[in-house]
Structures are given as C-alpha cells and as structure tokens.
Design a protein around this motif. Structure first.
Motif, PDB file in Angstrom:
ATOM      1  N   GLU A 157       0.930  -1.138  -0.097  1.00 31.14           N
ATOM      2  CA  GLU A 157      -0.048  -0.126   0.005  1.00 31.14           C
ATOM      3  C   GLU A 157       0.774   1.198  -0.041  1.00 31.14           C
ATOM      4  N   SER A 160       2.259   1.727  -3.277  1.00 33.71           N
ATOM      5  CA  SER A 160       1.330   2.582  -4.172  1.00 33.71           C
ATOM      6  C   SER A 160       1.087   4.100  -4.077  1.00 33.71           C
ATOM      7  N   ALA A 163       4.416   5.800  -4.968  1.00 33.11           N
ATOM      8  CA  ALA A 163       4.693   5.216  -6.378  1.00 33.11           C
ATOM      9  C   ALA A 163       6.211   5.239  -6.515  1.00 33.11           C
TER      10      ALA A 163
END
Length: 219
Positions: A157, A160, A163
């Motif tokens: 997570e 993400s 990035a």
C-alpha cells in the motif's frame, strides 16, 4: 481551484447555503507531522484536502497507535467534526503525513447545513459508511491475519501511495501504523528480507519481489 470545485454537492446547495459556507470557510496550510485533531477533546470541523496527505488513527491507553485510514487530495474528513456525529463513540486523531493544504468548515456551520439540505446529509452518510467500511476491514486484518501478512500488505500500500519501491520509512513508523511493537515489525522485516522480498537499510525498506509480497499479503 476554488472550494466549490472540490465539494461534490456544492451545486445542490442553495445560494444562501453556499454563502454561509463561503463566509465561514477557513483555509489552512499544515506541515508534515502536525496534529490537526486530537480525539474527543477537539471538534475541529470538517476537513477537505486540497493537496497533501492526512492520517486518521486511534491511540491506546498504552500509547500504541493504529492507523484507521489515510486521506488524500479531494478527500473529506468527518471524524474531525465528531461533535456533530452522535454515533461516534471513539476518539480519532488526525495528523499530516505530508505538507498539506486544506479547508475547514466549522462544525456548527456544517451541522446546520446537514439539517437544511437532504443532499448534504445523504452525502455525509455516504462518507461515514465508507469510512466505517475501512475501519471494519482493518478490524478483520487485525483479528484474522498474521503480522507478516499485515506488514506485506502495508508495504505494498505504501509503495502504491509513494509510487516507489524504495520507501523512506522506519520500523517504528510501520509499527505505529499497524498498532504493534517495533521489535515485532523488525522481526517480520528481517524474515521478509531473508525470503528475498525486501532489502533493509537504515531508515528505508526497498521492495525487491512484489510478486512474493502480493502472494503473502493477499493481493
């Protein structure tokens, strides 16, 4: 961009309601690490994020933190206005994870707005239902998943969100997000490193095998 472009039900409000909100609206910039709301002791108001990232968490009597959810650009935080939500029976704290720009609607103004506008009331209920779904998901993770699975899911997570596979994060910070002890996180991270899923360095965790992490974290 103006507040009206960020607030989804703005066009469903009357001109008088729009004027009341605009007149009371507070624009604020906060630095990373700032505490915006400190549980039931505060009733800050409704927060709408323009840019940045906030973290909603609860704090145990022993001083351990557990992240409930994160808030990003255009997200709305209701728990910071818990005094107008009678169903809230636990203290939630809100802090900035990044430098953040946001708007604050005072609680009395938003309470009146919900009483006057069925559209705003329904929108508020939708947000609340979504947040409680996130909290229930967290409870399931805590109750049924082992710590290695939770750490793997958290790292994925975080990668993400940022990035990036190289995460500037400490073991202590991960422990605070997951509501556990730093030593527990350190043991799990060392296990993940031995399995080739991550590479550890001072103040960083680098994801080296996403496929294995996803299999472990249930992605």
């Amino acid at each position: 961009m103006e507040f009206s472009e960020y607030f989804p039900v703005w066009d469903n409000m009357t001109p008088q309601q729009q004027q009341a909100v605009s007149a009371s609206l507070v624009s604020r910039s906060v630095k990373k690490g700032a505490l915006l709301h400190n549980g039931g002791a505060d009733c800050t108001g409704l927060l709408l994020i323009k840019t940045g990232q906030l973290r909603a968490f609860i704090l145990s009597k022993e001083g351990r933190e557990v992240t409930l959810y994160r808030l990003f650009d255009r997200d709305i935080c209701l728990f910071s206005a818990s005094c107008i939500l009678r169903s809230i029976q636990f203290d939630v704290a809100i802090s900035a994870e990044k430098d953040t720009q946001l708007w604050i609607i005072p609680p009395d103004v938003y309470r009146q707005l919900m009483e006057q506008s069925a559209c705003v009331a329904n929108y508020t209920n939708e947000i609340m239902a979504s947040r409680f779904s996130e909290v229930m998901w967290l409870m399931e993770q805590v109750m049924w998943n082992s710590m290695d699975k939770r750490v793997a899911a958290f790292l994925l997570e975080e990668a993400s969100i940022q990035a990036a596979d190289r995460l500037p994060i400490t073991h202590e910070s991960i422990a605070n997000h997951l509501g556990t002890h730093r030593e527990v996180v350190t043991r799990v991270l060392r296990y993940l490193q031995n399995e080739g899923m991550v590479r550890l360095a001072r103040g960083t965790v680098e994801l080296t095998d996403r496929a294995k992490l996803e299999a472990l974290g249930g992605k």
